[in-house]
Motif scaffolding. Structure first.
Motif, PDB file in Angstrom:
ATOM      1  N   UNK A  52       0.832  -1.213   0.000  1.00 38.49           N
ATOM      2  CA  UNK A  52       0.000   0.000   0.000  1.00 38.49           C
ATOM      3  C   UNK A  52       0.864   1.259   0.000  1.00 38.49           C
ATOM      4  N   UNK A  53       1.956   1.230   0.753  1.00 38.70           N
ATOM      5  CA  UNK A  53       2.850   2.390   0.836  1.00 38.70           C
ATOM      6  C   UNK A  53       3.436   2.703  -0.536  1.00 38.70           C
ATOM      7  N   UNK A  54       3.963   1.676  -1.200  1.00 34.15           N
ATOM      8  CA  UNK A  54       4.596   1.901  -2.506  1.00 34.15           C
ATOM      9  C   UNK A  54       3.578   2.332  -3.559  1.00 34.15           C
ATOM     10  N   UNK A  55       2.357   1.812  -3.442  1.00 29.79           N
ATOM     11  CA  UNK A  55       1.314   2.197  -4.396  1.00 29.79           C
ATOM     12  C   UNK A  55       1.007   3.689  -4.318  1.00 29.79           C
ATOM     13  N   UNK A  56       1.005   4.250  -3.099  1.00 29.97           N
ATOM     14  CA  UNK A  56       0.688   5.668  -2.919  1.00 29.97           C
ATOM     15  C   UNK A  56       1.906   6.570  -3.098  1.00 29.97           C
ATOM     16  N   UNK A  57       3.071   6.140  -2.591  1.00 31.95           N
ATOM     17  CA  UNK A  57       4.248   7.006  -2.559  1.00 31.95           C
ATOM     18  C   UNK A  57       5.236   6.752  -3.703  1.00 31.95           C
ATOM     19  N   UNK A  58       5.118   5.608  -4.342  1.00 28.88           N
ATOM     20  CA  UNK A  58       6.046   5.284  -5.424  1.00 28.88           C
ATOM     21  C   UNK A  58       7.367   4.714  -4.964  1.00 28.88           C
ATOM     22  N   UNK A  59       7.573   4.650  -3.653  1.00 27.68           N
ATOM     23  CA  UNK A  59       8.803   4.096  -3.071  1.00 27.68           C
ATOM     24  C   UNK A  59       8.404   3.248  -1.865  1.00 27.68           C
ATOM     25  N   UNK A  60       9.243   2.288  -1.468  1.00 22.55           N
ATOM     26  CA  UNK A  60       8.923   1.483  -0.290  1.00 22.55           C
ATOM     27  C   UNK A  60       9.119   2.280   0.989  1.00 22.55           C
ATOM     28  N   UNK A  61       8.547   1.834   2.105  1.00 26.19           N
ATOM     29  CA  UNK A  61       8.711   2.562   3.375  1.00 26.19           C
ATOM     30  C   UNK A  61      10.165   2.665   3.817  1.00 26.19           C
ATOM     31  N   UNK A  62      10.989   1.693   3.434  1.00 24.07           N
ATOM     32  CA  UNK A  62      12.406   1.736   3.819  1.00 24.07           C
ATOM     33  C   UNK A  62      13.110   2.957   3.232  1.00 24.07           C
ATOM     34  N   UNK A  63      12.579   3.490   2.105  1.00 24.94           N
ATOM     35  CA  UNK A  63      13.185   4.695   1.515  1.00 24.94           C
ATOM     36  C   UNK A  63      13.107   5.865   2.488  1.00 24.94           C
ATOM     37  N   UNK A  64      11.958   6.024   3.153  1.00 25.10           N
ATOM     38  CA  UNK A  64      11.817   7.136   4.102  1.00 25.10           C
ATOM     39  C   UNK A  64      12.682   6.926   5.336  1.00 25.10           C
ATOM     40  N   UNK A  65      12.861   5.689   5.739  1.00 23.41           N
ATOM     41  CA  UNK A  65      13.739   5.423   6.872  1.00 23.41           C
ATOM     42  C   UNK A  65      15.190   5.766   6.508  1.00 23.41           C
ATOM     43  N   UNK A  66      15.552   5.527   5.249  1.00 25.51           N
ATOM     44  CA  UNK A  66      16.935   5.827   4.831  1.00 25.51           C
ATOM     45  C   UNK A  66      17.177   7.313   4.712  1.00 25.51           C
ATOM     46  N   UNK A  67      16.075   8.118   4.573  1.00 30.92           N
ATOM     47  CA  UNK A  67      16.205   9.571   4.489  1.00 30.92           C
ATOM     48  C   UNK A  67      16.239  10.242   5.848  1.00 30.92           C
TER      49      UNK A  67
END
Length: 290
Positions: free
Chosen positions: A273-288
């Motif tokens: 669901x996260x990738x569908x809405x944001x275009x990236x996996x949740x781990x991307x935000x953790x890496x930022x």
């Protein structure tokens, strides 16, 4: 058109009282004029459409729209009005108010014409308005005119702010007029929206939400989407993902726990669901995370 770029320039702001027999002959404006009928009556013609203006009426004249104005009857006309550019341009301070038809204008005057942004989305405004509550508009307009003419320090910035309040009020009133079915159900719709905002960690279904709004399922979905731009279930999904983004960026909680906190039954469903809405996996935000 990006509404964030809105930067109005107010050219003239007057609260005039006009004697009977006064008239403005046919003319084409370079800019916009917003005119409010506070007292008296007036006959206004815009592009061959004739209006009988009465107290409470609002008229919007747009660039290159030929129009004329004439006082009707024996009562003086009080007509608070402003001339403005929606978007400031380098030549905005040089442009004058036109009282001529386009065929009588010089090449320099032809260069002063603004684009008509008010006849297309997101504005798409008519020339004539009759509001449910014109007194709110009247106060906003008179406050703007007063501020413009007092000439206090930083008045131009203050006038811009007042104009934006006035403009948004007009846009909203026009929106409600065009969507009266939404306005009449606004309280129920916002009640459901607030419920979704505060219950991001729960599963929801349309039956329960429609019952809360006291509407049939199909009618509820149509109204919610028209009011807020997405279906109620998709809106709830967006609320959950926004809350998850906040937790990912500003806490060290593991992603599996965050998925549970925002109501997903598995990390896989959450990631999908996260990738569908944001275009990236949740781990991307953790890496930022800083």
């Amino acid at each position: 058109m990006d509404l964030n770029a809105l930067s109005p320039y107010i050219r003239v702001a007057l609260d005039n009282v006009i004697v009977p027999t006064w008239k403005v002959k046919e003319r084409d404006l370079f800019d916009y004029e917003l005119l409010y009928i506070k007292e008296g009556e007036v006959i206004i013609t815009v592009l061959d459409q004739v209006y009988n203006g009465q107290p409470g009426d609002i008229f919007l004249f747009k660039p290159r729209q030929r129009h004329s104005i004439a006082v009707k009857g024996s009562i003086p006309l009080r007509q608070p009005h402003i001339h403005f550019d929606l978007f400031y341009r380098p030549d905005s301070p040089e442009v004058k108010v036109s009282f001529k038809p386009i065929e009588e204008m010089s090449p320099q005057e032809h260069a002063w014409f603004r684009e008509d942004d008010c006849s297309v989305p997101p504005f798409d405004l008519p020339n004539h308005f009759r509001l449910r509550n014109p007194l709110v508009f009247e106060k906003l307009l008179l406050d703007l005119i007063r501020e413009f003419n007092m000439g206090l320090p930083f008045s131009q910035a203050s006038v811009k702010g007042l104009f934006i309040q006035l403009w948004i009020f007009l846009l909203r009133e026009h929106h409600w007029n065009q969507n009266s079915h939404i306005h009449s159900n606004w309280e129920q719709l916002t009640k459901v929206k607030q419920f979704l905002n505060h219950h991001f960690n729960e599963e929801v279904n349309v039956d329960k939400l429609a019952e809360m709004a006291n509407l049939s399922n199909n009618h509820f979905i149509r109204l919610f989407k028209k009011a807020f731009g997405s279906s109620p279930i998709k809106y709830h999904q967006m609320v959950r993902i926004e809350k998850a983004k906040e937790m990912i960026q500003f806490t060290s909680i593991p992603l599996t726990e965050i998925a549970e906190e925002v109501g997903f039954q598995s990390i896989h469903a959450f990631s999908r669901a996260f990738k569908q809405l944001e275009g990236v996996p949740p781990s991307f935000y953790r890496s930022q995370k800083q």
